[in-house]
Design a protein around this motif. Structure first.
Motif, PDB file in Angstrom:
ATOM      1  N   GLY A  84      51.302  45.336  41.107  1.00  0.00           N
ATOM      2  CA  GLY A  84      50.196  45.551  40.182  1.00  0.00           C
ATOM      3  C   GLY A  84      50.067  44.423  39.173  1.00  0.00           C
ATOM      4  O   GLY A  84      48.956  43.968  38.876  1.00  0.00           O
ATOM      5  N   LEU A  85      51.180  43.953  38.657  1.00  0.00           N
ATOM      6  CA  LEU A  85      51.139  42.852  37.697  1.00  0.00           C
ATOM      7  C   LEU A  85      50.722  41.548  38.364  1.00  0.00           C
ATOM      8  O   LEU A  85      50.040  40.718  37.755  1.00  0.00           O
ATOM      9  CB  LEU A  85      52.489  42.705  37.004  1.00  0.00           C
ATOM     10  CG  LEU A  85      52.838  43.852  36.054  1.00  0.00           C
ATOM     11  CD1 LEU A  85      54.280  43.753  35.593  1.00  0.00           C
ATOM     12  CD2 LEU A  85      51.881  43.886  34.869  1.00  0.00           C
ATOM     13  N   PHE A  86      51.124  41.373  39.623  1.00  0.00           N
ATOM     14  CA  PHE A  86      50.684  40.191  40.362  1.00  0.00           C
ATOM     15  C   PHE A  86      49.172  40.203  40.539  1.00  0.00           C
ATOM     16  O   PHE A  86      48.490  39.198  40.338  1.00  0.00           O
ATOM     17  CB  PHE A  86      51.375  40.136  41.732  1.00  0.00           C
ATOM     18  CG  PHE A  86      50.700  39.232  42.717  1.00  0.00           C
ATOM     19  CD1 PHE A  86      50.744  37.856  42.570  1.00  0.00           C
ATOM     20  CD2 PHE A  86      49.997  39.759  43.788  1.00  0.00           C
ATOM     21  CE1 PHE A  86      50.110  37.024  43.473  1.00  0.00           C
ATOM     22  CE2 PHE A  86      49.359  38.941  44.698  1.00  0.00           C
ATOM     23  CZ  PHE A  86      49.409  37.568  44.535  1.00  0.00           C
ATOM     24  N   VAL A  87      48.634  41.358  40.874  1.00  0.00           N
ATOM     25  CA  VAL A  87      47.195  41.485  41.093  1.00  0.00           C
ATOM     26  C   VAL A  87      46.410  41.198  39.807  1.00  0.00           C
ATOM     27  O   VAL A  87      45.284  40.698  39.856  1.00  0.00           O
ATOM     28  CB  VAL A  87      46.856  42.886  41.665  1.00  0.00           C
ATOM     29  CG1 VAL A  87      45.375  43.145  41.697  1.00  0.00           C
ATOM     30  CG2 VAL A  87      47.438  43.027  43.052  1.00  0.00           C
ATOM     31  N   THR A  88      46.998  41.471  38.650  1.00  0.00           N
ATOM     32  CA  THR A  88      46.304  41.228  37.381  1.00  0.00           C
ATOM     33  C   THR A  88      46.329  39.758  36.983  1.00  0.00           C
ATOM     34  O   THR A  88      45.768  39.402  35.965  1.00  0.00           O
ATOM     35  CB  THR A  88      46.897  42.069  36.236  1.00  0.00           C
ATOM     36  OG1 THR A  88      48.261  41.693  36.031  1.00  0.00           O
ATOM     37  CG2 THR A  88      46.776  43.550  36.528  1.00  0.00           C
ATOM     38  N   GLY A  89      47.004  38.933  37.765  1.00  0.00           N
ATOM     39  CA  GLY A  89      46.931  37.495  37.500  1.00  0.00           C
ATOM     40  C   GLY A  89      48.242  36.781  37.276  1.00  0.00           C
ATOM     41  O   GLY A  89      48.258  35.554  37.175  1.00  0.00           O
ATOM     42  N   ASP A  90      49.347  37.483  37.163  1.00  0.00           N
ATOM     43  CA  ASP A  90      50.639  36.821  36.974  1.00  0.00           C
ATOM     44  C   ASP A  90      51.205  36.440  38.337  1.00  0.00           C
ATOM     45  O   ASP A  90      51.953  37.188  38.960  1.00  0.00           O
ATOM     46  CB  ASP A  90      51.600  37.736  36.222  1.00  0.00           C
ATOM     47  CG  ASP A  90      52.833  37.006  35.712  1.00  0.00           C
ATOM     48  OD1 ASP A  90      53.095  35.877  36.174  1.00  0.00           O
ATOM     49  OD2 ASP A  90      53.519  37.569  34.849  1.00  0.00           O
ATOM     50  N   LEU A  91      50.847  35.253  38.804  1.00  0.00           N
ATOM     51  CA  LEU A  91      51.179  34.830  40.162  1.00  0.00           C
ATOM     52  C   LEU A  91      52.677  34.651  40.390  1.00  0.00           C
ATOM     53  O   LEU A  91      53.140  34.747  41.523  1.00  0.00           O
ATOM     54  CB  LEU A  91      50.427  33.536  40.495  1.00  0.00           C
ATOM     55  CG  LEU A  91      48.905  33.625  40.381  1.00  0.00           C
ATOM     56  CD1 LEU A  91      48.268  32.297  40.737  1.00  0.00           C
ATOM     57  CD2 LEU A  91      48.353  34.737  41.236  1.00  0.00           C
ATOM     58  N   ASP A  92      53.437  34.400  39.330  1.00  0.00           N
ATOM     59  CA  ASP A  92      54.891  34.238  39.476  1.00  0.00           C
ATOM     60  C   ASP A  92      55.565  35.523  39.948  1.00  0.00           C
ATOM     61  O   ASP A  92      56.643  35.482  40.541  1.00  0.00           O
ATOM     62  CB  ASP A  92      55.520  33.799  38.154  1.00  0.00           C
ATOM     63  CG  ASP A  92      55.082  32.403  37.740  1.00  0.00           C
ATOM     64  OD1 ASP A  92      54.726  31.607  38.640  1.00  0.00           O
ATOM     65  OD2 ASP A  92      55.098  32.115  36.533  1.00  0.00           O
ATOM     66  N   LEU A  93      54.947  36.640  39.702  1.00  0.00           N
ATOM     67  CA  LEU A  93      55.556  37.913  40.072  1.00  0.00           C
ATOM     68  C   LEU A  93      55.542  38.160  41.581  1.00  0.00           C
ATOM     69  O   LEU A  93      56.271  39.022  42.069  1.00  0.00           O
ATOM     70  CB  LEU A  93      54.900  39.071  39.338  1.00  0.00           C
ATOM     71  CG  LEU A  93      55.212  39.093  37.838  1.00  0.00           C
ATOM     72  CD1 LEU A  93      54.497  40.230  37.158  1.00  0.00           C
ATOM     73  CD2 LEU A  93      56.713  39.181  37.597  1.00  0.00           C
ATOM     74  N   LEU A  94      54.751  37.403  42.314  1.00  0.00           N
ATOM     75  CA  LEU A  94      54.778  37.530  43.771  1.00  0.00           C
ATOM     76  C   LEU A  94      56.149  37.125  44.312  1.00  0.00           C
ATOM     77  O   LEU A  94      56.654  37.744  45.255  1.00  0.00           O
ATOM     78  CB  LEU A  94      53.669  36.693  44.418  1.00  0.00           C
ATOM     79  CG  LEU A  94      53.554  36.831  45.938  1.00  0.00           C
ATOM     80  CD1 LEU A  94      53.276  38.280  46.324  1.00  0.00           C
ATOM     81  CD2 LEU A  94      52.455  35.924  46.471  1.00  0.00           C
ATOM     82  N   VAL A  95      56.759  36.115  43.702  1.00  0.00           N
ATOM     83  CA  VAL A  95      58.103  35.688  44.112  1.00  0.00           C
ATOM     84  C   VAL A  95      59.104  36.812  43.840  1.00  0.00           C
ATOM     85  O   VAL A  95      59.962  37.104  44.675  1.00  0.00           O
ATOM     86  CB  VAL A  95      58.506  34.387  43.379  1.00  0.00           C
ATOM     87  CG1 VAL A  95      59.953  34.013  43.677  1.00  0.00           C
ATOM     88  CG2 VAL A  95      57.567  33.253  43.751  1.00  0.00           C
TER      89      VAL A  95
END
Length: 144
Positions: A36-47
Protein backbone atom coordinates in the motif's frame (compact mmCIF):
# COMPACT_ATOMS: atom_id res chain seq x y z
CA UNK A 1 5.47 -33.19 34.67
CA UNK A 2 4.38 -35.21 31.70
CA UNK A 3 1.01 -36.29 33.06
CA UNK A 4 -1.10 -38.80 31.23
CA UNK A 5 0.50 -39.81 27.96
CA UNK A 6 3.13 -37.06 28.10
CA UNK A 7 0.80 -34.50 26.47
CA UNK A 8 1.70 -31.46 28.64
CA UNK A 9 5.38 -31.95 27.91
CA UNK A 10 4.56 -31.80 24.18
CA UNK A 11 2.31 -28.77 24.38
CA UNK A 12 5.32 -26.69 23.43
CA UNK A 13 4.59 -27.85 19.89
CA UNK A 14 1.19 -26.18 20.03
CA UNK A 15 2.78 -23.04 21.50
CA UNK A 16 5.31 -23.09 18.65
CA UNK A 17 2.52 -23.41 16.09
CA UNK A 18 0.62 -20.54 17.72
CA UNK A 19 3.71 -18.34 17.70
CA UNK A 20 4.52 -19.06 14.07
CA UNK A 21 0.87 -18.58 13.04
CA UNK A 22 0.82 -15.14 14.68
CA UNK A 23 4.12 -14.20 13.03
CA UNK A 24 2.77 -15.40 9.69
CA UNK A 25 -0.41 -13.34 10.08
CA UNK A 26 1.48 -10.23 11.20
CA UNK A 27 3.99 -10.56 8.37
CA UNK A 28 1.13 -10.88 5.90
CA UNK A 29 -0.21 -7.57 7.24
CA UNK A 30 3.28 -6.05 6.90
CA UNK A 31 3.32 -7.17 3.25
CA UNK A 32 -0.02 -5.47 2.63
CA UNK A 33 1.20 -2.28 4.32
CA UNK A 34 4.41 -2.26 2.29
CA UNK A 35 2.42 -2.76 -0.92
CA UNK A 36 0.00 0.00 0.00
CA UNK A 37 2.79 2.43 0.81
CA UNK A 38 4.56 1.53 -2.42
CA UNK A 39 1.41 2.27 -4.39
CA UNK A 40 1.17 5.72 -2.75
CA UNK A 41 4.52 6.65 -4.25
CA UNK A 42 7.31 5.42 -1.97
CA UNK A 43 9.14 3.36 -4.59
CA UNK A 44 11.87 2.22 -2.17
CA UNK A 45 9.33 0.10 -0.35
CA UNK A 46 9.06 -2.26 -3.31
CA UNK A 47 12.53 -3.56 -2.37
CA UNK A 48 11.34 -4.11 1.21
CA UNK A 49 8.17 -5.78 -0.07
CA UNK A 50 10.22 -8.19 -2.20
CA UNK A 51 12.65 -8.95 0.65
CA UNK A 52 9.82 -9.53 3.12
CA UNK A 53 8.32 -12.06 0.69
CA UNK A 54 11.28 -14.30 1.51
CA UNK A 55 10.53 -13.98 5.22
CA UNK A 56 6.89 -14.83 4.58
CA UNK A 57 7.93 -17.85 2.53
CA UNK A 58 10.20 -19.13 5.31
CA UNK A 59 7.48 -18.63 7.92
CA UNK A 60 5.01 -20.60 5.81
CA UNK A 61 7.42 -23.55 5.68
CA UNK A 62 8.06 -23.39 9.44
CA UNK A 63 4.30 -23.25 10.04
CA UNK A 64 3.80 -26.33 7.88
CA UNK A 65 6.45 -28.25 9.84
CA UNK A 66 4.94 -27.13 13.17
CA UNK A 67 1.45 -28.14 12.06
CA UNK A 68 2.76 -31.52 10.93
CA UNK A 69 4.40 -31.98 14.33
CA UNK A 70 1.15 -31.13 16.13
CA UNK A 71 -0.66 -33.67 13.96
CA UNK A 72 1.95 -36.40 14.29
CA UNK A 73 3.17 -36.00 17.87
CA UNK A 74 0.12 -34.53 19.58
CA UNK A 75 -2.36 -36.40 17.37
CA UNK A 76 -4.06 -33.18 16.34
CA UNK A 77 -6.13 -32.93 13.17
CA UNK A 78 -4.40 -33.24 9.81
CA UNK A 79 -6.22 -30.41 8.02
CA UNK A 80 -4.14 -27.55 9.57
CA UNK A 81 -0.96 -29.19 8.26
CA UNK A 82 -2.54 -29.58 4.82
CA UNK A 83 -3.81 -25.99 4.88
CA UNK A 84 -0.37 -24.78 5.95
CA UNK A 85 1.21 -26.66 3.05
CA UNK A 86 -1.31 -25.09 0.66
CA UNK A 87 -0.48 -21.71 2.21
CA UNK A 88 3.23 -22.30 1.53
CA UNK A 89 2.42 -23.07 -2.12
CA UNK A 90 0.24 -19.96 -2.33
CA UNK A 91 3.06 -17.79 -0.96
CA UNK A 92 5.45 -19.26 -3.51
CA UNK A 93 2.99 -18.59 -6.34
CA UNK A 94 2.47 -15.09 -4.93
CA UNK A 95 6.20 -14.42 -5.14
CA UNK A 96 6.28 -15.59 -8.75
CA UNK A 97 3.31 -13.44 -9.72
CA UNK A 98 4.85 -10.43 -7.98
CA UNK A 99 8.21 -10.84 -9.67
CA UNK A 100 6.42 -11.17 -13.03
CA UNK A 101 4.34 -8.05 -12.19
CA UNK A 102 1.06 -9.91 -12.76
CA UNK A 103 -1.01 -7.78 -10.41
CA UNK A 104 -4.30 -9.25 -11.61
CA UNK A 105 -3.33 -12.49 -9.86
CA UNK A 106 -0.97 -11.08 -7.23
CA UNK A 107 -3.52 -8.93 -5.42
CA UNK A 108 -6.37 -11.48 -5.06
CA UNK A 109 -3.91 -14.19 -4.05
CA UNK A 110 -2.60 -11.86 -1.36
CA UNK A 111 -6.13 -11.57 0.02
CA UNK A 112 -6.48 -15.36 0.00
CA UNK A 113 -3.15 -15.73 1.81
CA UNK A 114 -4.32 -13.32 4.49
CA UNK A 115 -7.60 -15.20 4.90
CA UNK A 116 -5.86 -18.56 5.17
CA UNK A 117 -3.30 -17.20 7.65
CA UNK A 118 -6.10 -15.69 9.75
CA UNK A 119 -8.08 -18.95 9.76
CA UNK A 120 -5.03 -20.99 10.78
CA UNK A 121 -4.18 -18.53 13.55
CA UNK A 122 -7.74 -18.68 14.84
CA UNK A 123 -7.67 -22.48 14.83
CA UNK A 124 -4.28 -22.59 16.59
CA UNK A 125 -5.63 -20.54 19.48
CA UNK A 126 -8.92 -22.41 19.79
CA UNK A 127 -7.51 -25.94 19.50
CA UNK A 128 -7.22 -27.80 22.79
CA UNK A 129 -4.75 -30.63 23.05
CA UNK A 130 -6.01 -33.91 24.50
CA UNK A 131 -4.58 -34.90 27.85
CA UNK A 132 -4.20 -38.50 26.68
CA UNK A 133 -3.19 -39.90 23.31
CA UNK A 134 -5.94 -41.36 21.14
CA UNK A 135 -5.85 -44.99 20.21
CA UNK A 136 -5.84 -45.56 16.47
CA UNK A 137 -8.69 -47.87 15.54
CA UNK A 138 -7.81 -50.82 13.28
CA UNK A 139 -9.59 -51.20 9.98
CA UNK A 140 -12.62 -53.50 10.04
CA UNK A 141 -11.68 -57.06 9.18
CA UNK A 142 -7.98 -56.53 9.89
CA UNK A 143 -6.53 -58.57 12.75
CA UNK A 144 -4.50 -56.72 15.37
Amino acid sequence: MTGSGGAPARRWLLRLLRTVAVLMLLDTLVQAALAGLFVTGDLDLLVWHAANAGVLSALSVVQTVAALAVWRVMRGPLWPAAASAVLAVMVSAQQGLGEARVLAGHLPLGMAIFGCAAALTCWAFTHRADASPRRIQPLPGVAE
